[in-house]
Design an enzyme around this catalytic site. Sequence first.
Site, PDB file in Angstrom:
ATOM      1  N   LYS A  72       5.376  -0.793   8.400  1.00  0.00           N
ATOM      2  CA  LYS A  72       5.055  -1.446   7.657  1.00  0.00           C
ATOM      3  C   LYS A  72       6.224  -2.546   6.791  1.00  0.00           C
ATOM      4  CE  LYS A  72       3.331  -1.054   2.258  1.00  0.00           C
ATOM      5  NZ  LYS A  72       2.601   0.400   2.288  1.00  0.00           N
ATOM      6  N   SER A 147      -2.189  -0.188  -0.647  1.00  0.00           N
ATOM      7  CA  SER A 147      -1.208  -1.949  -0.201  1.00  0.00           C
ATOM      8  C   SER A 147      -0.421  -1.463   1.235  1.00  0.00           C
ATOM      9  CB  SER A 147       0.314  -1.413  -0.902  1.00  0.00           C
ATOM     10  OG  SER A 147       0.981  -0.890  -0.434  1.00  0.00           O
ATOM     11  N   SER A 171      -2.051   4.038  -1.107  1.00  0.00           N
ATOM     12  CA  SER A 171      -1.849   2.658   0.222  1.00  0.00           C
ATOM     13  C   SER A 171      -2.117   2.885   1.075  1.00  0.00           C
ATOM     14  CB  SER A 171      -0.073   2.264  -0.170  1.00  0.00           C
ATOM     15  OG  SER A 171      -0.659   1.431  -1.529  1.00  0.00           O
TER      16      SER A 171
HETATM   17  N1  GLN Z   1      -3.051   0.731  -6.013  1.00  0.00           N
HETATM   18  C1  GLN Z   1      -2.502   1.116  -5.721  1.00  0.00           C
HETATM   19  C2  GLN Z   1      -0.571   0.838  -6.362  1.00  0.00           C
HETATM   20  O1  GLN Z   1      -1.311  -0.251  -6.460  1.00  0.00           O
HETATM   21  C3  GLN Z   1      -1.042   2.222  -4.737  1.00  0.00           C
HETATM   22  C4  GLN Z   1       0.018   1.264  -4.139  1.00  0.00           C
HETATM   23  C5  GLN Z   1       0.439   2.379  -3.434  1.00  0.00           C
HETATM   24  O2  GLN Z   1      -0.176   3.840  -2.611  1.00  0.00           O
HETATM   25  N2  GLN Z   1       1.215   1.806  -3.008  1.00  0.00           N
HETATM   26  O3  GLN Z   1      -0.135   1.056  -7.663  1.00  0.00           O
END
Ligand code: GLN
Length: 469
Positions: A72, A147, A171
């Site tokens: 990532k 994400s 994410s």
């Molecule tokens: N969807 C969650 C957020 O927007 C989790 C994001 C993540 O785990 N980096 O914060």
Amino acid sequence: MHLNTKPLHELLDLINKREIHPREVIADLYRAIAERENYIRAYISLAPQERLLEEAERLRDKPLRGLPIAVKDNISTREFKTTCASRFLESFQPVFDATVVHRLKAAGATILGKTNLDEFAMGSSGENSAFFPTRNPHDLERVPGGSSGGSAAAVAAHEAICALGSDTGGSIRQPAAFCGIVGLKPTYGLISRYGLVAFASSLDQIGPMTKDVRDCALLLNYIAGRDPHDSTSVERPCADYTQELGQEIKGFRVGLPKEYVADLSGPAKACVESWEKHLRALGAEIVELSLPHTKYAIPAYYLISSSEASANLARFDGVRYTKRASNDSVEAMFSESRDKGFGPEVKRRIMIGTYALSAGYYEAWYGKAQRVRALIREDFASAFKRVDMILSPTSPTPAFKLGERVSDPLAMYLSDIFTVPASLAGLPAISIPGGTVDGLPFGLQLIADQFQEARLLRAAYALEQEIKS
Ligand code: GLN
């Protein structure tokens, strides 16, 4: 033979038996990338095939045999830019490898490329990338989740054998669920975060995203463990996480939180019922549970993570790391660089976080969210006195359509309802393919108590085999 469709452990077996050569795996991967990447768009940067072929030759005697892994793009790599899918870091070239990357390379892996994400890992669909959205390989009109959407889509489209993601509130798990792969968020502290660009430091964890549970355990073996560069990583003897795979789970007590399943209906509910059936067939016992503070998890998470993000992202000011937007005055340099560098969702989080931390509001917002976090942790602590594992869907719905939730941040935030509680409590949780809803992959989540990854993987493996059969 399409070697790119096989999991890492199978490829390693074939290489060790001298039936295939890593070169052939690399060639098949690049063939898939050439065919699909135009429309999937999982990668922000890709290694040249020639380089990986050379490295595979050099690394052939190491345990991972020169096989490539996708990473990532918020994890530092010396040979690629690390952009966090943000204009701010568009040309940022780190001078060091993150500890996880360093460890994988030391074991003989190479880095295939850097995958797309929501800018600074803030989002649940991949659409907050400043560059382009990634598409779900199961349905190109749908999001891959976020994400870590690029990592999930790359593995699901067989443009990668396996990948690393990061998980702050879901994410790794949610995109794994949306793309029909396996994703593990380890216990907070199990894996070094050195070289992971910080979003919310009390929650962020790196973890594996793979084609099956065995690969997840295998990768964990290489990346887990104390790192002197990350004071939050813990000193614990590292188990071999593959050791318990294949052992039975007879007698395991699996909790089903009533707050998680109360609102499910139709095919999602039918999926959960089928998981219960599978677990019973494996000799596990289903126990009804209550996690009474679940309904406060989303507001607490968005207050805490945004507060930490507002502090962590203060370092992006036009002085270091990146292009500067203005030289008129120091203030103009700060504000114009930040205005041009950050996208709308990142700005929204910084504003929420700065507000929640500001004098006069701190106790009412941030302080209260921290107290809620303690209650959520206690919910889990008392649950784990009664059960070994907690079962739920990973996300209330399968992958939604591109554009569907962009204008409604709250609807986007609510899709994290099942993943955020384990994050707040620092617990390990895994998402595995759990069947389909409306023809799309639907993820099954298992949560375990702290540092119980070996048992968690054992249960996930047993269920994976049962669901497949
Ligand atoms: N969807 C969650 C957020 O927007 C989790 C994001 C993540 O785990 N980096 O914060």
